[in-house]
Structure formats: structure tokens, C-alpha cells
Design an enzyme around this catalytic site. Structure first.
Site, PDB file in Angstrom:
ATOM      1  N   ASP A  37     -43.352  13.745  17.972  1.00 55.06           N
ATOM      2  CA  ASP A  37     -42.897  13.290  19.298  1.00 55.06           C
ATOM      3  C   ASP A  37     -43.917  13.743  20.342  1.00 55.06           C
ATOM      4  O   ASP A  37     -44.559  14.784  20.171  1.00 55.06           O
ATOM      5  CB  ASP A  37     -41.510  13.888  19.621  1.00 55.06           C
ATOM      6  N   PHE A  40     -42.064  12.616  25.739  1.00 53.68           N
ATOM      7  CA  PHE A  40     -42.029  11.818  26.978  1.00 53.68           C
ATOM      8  C   PHE A  40     -40.596  11.710  27.500  1.00 53.68           C
ATOM      9  O   PHE A  40     -40.311  12.034  28.645  1.00 53.68           O
ATOM     10  CB  PHE A  40     -42.658  10.441  26.731  1.00 53.68           C
ATOM     11  N   ASP A  62     -48.847  11.790  20.003  1.00 51.73           N
ATOM     12  CA  ASP A  62     -48.556  10.497  20.620  1.00 51.73           C
ATOM     13  C   ASP A  62     -48.839   9.400  19.595  1.00 51.73           C
ATOM     14  O   ASP A  62     -49.951   9.340  19.050  1.00 51.73           O
ATOM     15  CB  ASP A  62     -49.462  10.337  21.859  1.00 51.73           C
ATOM     16  N   TYR A 149     -40.737  -3.607  27.407  1.00 53.16           N
ATOM     17  CA  TYR A 149     -39.904  -3.134  26.294  1.00 53.16           C
ATOM     18  C   TYR A 149     -39.593  -4.290  25.336  1.00 53.16           C
ATOM     19  O   TYR A 149     -39.848  -4.203  24.136  1.00 53.16           O
ATOM     20  CB  TYR A 149     -38.617  -2.540  26.861  1.00 53.16           C
ATOM     21  N   LYS A 153     -41.343  -4.688  21.702  1.00 51.71           N
ATOM     22  CA  LYS A 153     -40.563  -4.624  20.461  1.00 51.71           C
ATOM     23  C   LYS A 153     -40.708  -5.912  19.658  1.00 51.71           C
ATOM     24  O   LYS A 153     -40.690  -5.894  18.431  1.00 51.71           O
ATOM     25  CB  LYS A 153     -39.086  -4.369  20.800  1.00 51.71           C
ATOM     26  N   THR A 179     -26.531   1.975  21.610  1.00 56.92           N
ATOM     27  CA  THR A 179     -26.010   3.079  20.807  1.00 56.92           C
ATOM     28  C   THR A 179     -25.946   4.341  21.669  1.00 56.92           C
ATOM     29  O   THR A 179     -26.821   4.559  22.509  1.00 56.92           O
ATOM     30  CB  THR A 179     -26.908   3.283  19.568  1.00 56.92           C
TER      31      THR A 179
END
Ligand code: NAD
Ligand code: UDP
Length: 330
Positions: A37, A40, A62, A149, A153, A179
Site C-alpha cells: 500500500d 494514500f 506505489d 475512476y 477501471k 460495499t
């Protein structure tokens, strides 16, 4: 005597909300887990109870940079997920999705690891088909404030599908619908954490638009169960399933088909925090905010023999308990 070594898993985005739950589950299942991780949006607090486990290690890294290691399974979660966060840093978001996916696919290719990618219901954009099925191609703005985003994706999915077709990489993808659960950041900005925190702090509950847009809310444990089942499946079974259902790549919706308006969610939250003095207030709706969202989970049911078990009422209650405790500890 043969010594059985634990299977090795890499989890990217491991210090985030979902990553931390997945790491815990993998450790419970006997895995050796490398948690990656860049912190961020995630926090080491989410994984601090795991750090003592000898089968767990954390790497500050990263995903936009290549990463090397020998793993049996790669779970790719690294990417900011809350609209507030990804819109704060859209270029990094797109890079995390696209370059991160490319780096993880390269790693899977070189090491012959299985890879499970966390895609999103956002690939359907503001959907014109309801409920959303995997074969629906979506209705997405390429240049709006959510595009970093959504399109990031979508591009990651395309990368995964092509690494599978061209190089034979063993990919699996889940399109996750909203979720929630413990370990969400209290200032994450997503609707459930916002409403609970506002109610606990007696602040106004901010409904965007008229609050009549809908979402389907899945409790985190249900999702993690689906992800684990997907990763465990033999490749031949997945390939046959894709051919049978006309899927260009192994992808299934994972979500809870219960559909609620945002206003209903606010009311249920207040019902569960009866001491709250918060009022409902209405604020302008953000651009490109999808109006309706509900997964069709027929494929996940068939392929994974899975369906969500935790209704919104119970999941909310567990999540409220978590945020209450967090507040008391603060
Ligand atoms: P989160 O923000 O809590 O977790 C994301 C994690 O990724 C954080 O720990 C963050 O620090 C890390 N990260 C971000 N950019 C990175 C980078 N460049 N390199 C390394 N790490 C990086 O969000 P989450 O809800 O846990 O989401 C996890 C994944 O699931 C995301 O990919 C998200 O898009 C996907 N997803 C989540 C939901 C949901 O409702 N929670 C819905 C759809 C998809
Ligand atoms: N929302 C809201 N108030 C908030 C945060 C979000 O009314 O304080 C709405 C938001 O406009 C969207 C829905 O709740 O319609 C879900 O938002 P979230 O950011 O959780 O996720 P999204 O599904 O939009 O990615």
C-alpha cells in the site's frame, strides 16, 4: 516427511477498508500475506493487529511502479474508491487503476500467479439497463469528474481481458457494488460512513439531490467470501463458464441486490442511532451521479455458489458499533 509451505498471496491496497478485511481472511485461511500500500487513503491502523503475525508483512509501495516477488495469488485492490478521494487526485487515480493493473498483470505473467482484480459497478456508469448484468456495456462519460475512476477501471478490465487472451494470464474480476463495513475511514466521504458519522456527531445528514437515487449495499464479509471463492476455482471451470455465458473475460457482479433510496438509508441510520439529534438536509447532487444501481448476481450465484447473507439492517448495526467504538477511543 513433506513440509507443506503456506500459499503466498500479494494484496495491493491492503491498508484500505477492503484490503484489511481480505488480509485478515487470508491469514485465517493459512496464507503467507504480503500487504502492499502507498497509504494514500488507507491507514496502517487497519492492519496493525496483523503486524505481529509471522505470516504477514507490509510493504510501502506505489502500484504505479513495478513490483517483484513470487506469489501464488495476487489480489489487486489498490485505488482510491471514494468519489471525494478520487476526485481530489484524478490523475493519480487513473494511474493507480491503469498502471497498477499493468504492473500486477506483468507480475502475474512472469510468476504464473493467479490474479483477482477488484473492478466496480462504476463501469456501468449511469446505467440504462436495470438491474445491471455483466453483458451490459455501460453508459459512461469519458470527460466528467467521475471519469478518472470509471474509465480507469474500464481500462483495467480491458488490460486484464487482453493479458488473458494474448498471454494466457489467469485473471478473475469482480465488479463490486457499494460495499461497507468496519475499517472504512470515518472521513472517507462515502455515503454510509458519512451518514453514520453525521448521526453520531449530531450533524446534519447531507442528502445529495432529492435522495431518491438508489444504491445496493453489500456488507464487506459477503464480498470477501465471494472473492475467496472466485480465486479458489480451477481455471478450466472458469474458462468453460465464460464460453457458456458469452463473457469476454471472467467477470462477475458482487453486490447485495437489495435496492434502497439514499433517503431510506438515512432514515434507517437514524433509526439505529435513536439518540441522534441530526436532521436531514438536501445538498446539490454531484455531476454524473448515477440514478439507479442494483446488481444482477445470477452469474455469481452460478459460478461461485454464493450470495450475500447480511442484510443492510444487520450490516449497518455492525458498522455503527465500529464507528461508535472509534469515536470513544478518539
Ligand atoms: P480504500 O480507499 O479504503 O482502499 C484503497 C487502498 O488502496 C488504500 O489503502 C490506498 O492507500 C491504496 N492505494 C491507492 N492508490 C495506491 C497506489 N497507487 N499504490 C498503492 N496503494 C494505493 O477503498 P476500498 O473501498 O477498500 O476499495 C478497495 C478496492 O475495491 C478499490 O480498487 C476500489 O475501486 C474497489 N471497489 C470498492 C468498492 C466499495 O464499495 N468499497 C466498490 C467498487 C470497487
Ligand atoms: N451521497 C449523499 N450524501 C453523502 C454522500 C453521498 O447523498 O454525504 C449520495 C451520492 O450522491 C450517491 C450515493 O449517496 O448518490 C452513494 O454515494 P457514494 O459516494 O457512497 O458512492 P457512489 O455509489 O456514488 O460511488
Amino acid at each position: 516427511m513433506e513440509i507443506k509451505l503456506p500459499r503466498k498471496a500479494l494484496v495491493t491496497g491492503a491498508a484500505g477498508f477492503l484490503g484489511s478485511h481480505l488480509c485478515r481472511r487470508l491469514l485465517d485461511d493459512g496464507y503467507e500475506v504480503t500487504a502492499l500500500d502507498n497509504l494514500f487513503t488507507g491507514t496502517k491502523k487497519n492492519i496493525e493487529t496483523l503486524l505481529d503475525n509471522r505470516r504477514f508483512s507490509f510493504v510501502l509501495h506505489d502500484v504505479t511502479q513495478p513490483f517483484w516477488g513470487q506469489f501464488d495469488e495476487i489480489y489487486n485492490l489498490a485505488c482510491p474508491a471514494s468519489p471525494v478521494h478520487y476526485q481530489h487526485n484524478p490523475v493519480e487515480t487513473m494511474k493507480a487503476s491503469v498502471l497498477g493493473m499493468m504492473n500486477m498483470l506483468d507480475l502475474a505473467l512472469k510468476t504464473k500467479a493467479r490474479i483477482l482484480h477488484t473492478s466496480t459497478s462504476e463501469v456501468y456508469g449511469d446505467p440504462l439497463v436495470h438491474p445491471q448484468v455483466e453483458t451490459y456495456w455501460g453508459n459512461v462519460n469519458t470527460i466528467g469528474i467521475r471519469s478518472c475512476y470509471d474509465e480507469g477501471k474500464r481500462c483495467a478490465e480491458t488490460f486484464a481481458a487482453d493479458y488473458r487472451r494474448e498471454y494466457g494470464v489467469d485473471v478473475r474480476m469482480v465488479r463490486i457494488f457499494n460495499t461497507y463495513g468496519p475499517n472504512m475511514h470515518p472521513k472517507d466521504g462515502r455515503v454510509i460512513s458519512n451518514f453514520i458519522m453525521q448521526a453520531l456527531q449530531n450533524e446534519d445528514i447531507t442528502l445529495f439531490g432529492d435522495g431518491m437515487q438508489t444504491r445496493s449495499f453489500q456488507y464487506c464479509d459477503d464480498l470477501i467470501e465471494a472473492m475467496r471463492r472466485f480465486m479458489e476455482l480451477p481455471r478450466e471451470k472458469i474458462d468453460a463458464f465464460c464460453s457458456r455465458h458469452g463473457l469476454g473475460a471472467p467477470v462477475v457482479n458482487t453486490g447485495n441486490p437489495g435496492e434502497y433510496t439514499i433517503k431510506q438509508l438515512a432514515e434507517e441510520t437514524l433509526l439505529q442511532i435513536p439518540e441522534s439529534k441530526s436532521r436531514l438536509v438536501f445538498r446539490p447532487i454531484p455531476a454524473d451521479d448515477p440514478k439507479r444501481r442494483k446488481p444482477d448476481i445470477t452469474l455469481a450465484r452460478k459460478l461461485l455458489d454464493w450470495e450475500p447473507k447480511i442484510p443492510l439492517r444487520d450490516g449497518l448495526s455492525k458498522t455503527i458499533a465500529y464507528f461508535r467504538e472509534l469515536q470513544q477511543g478518539a
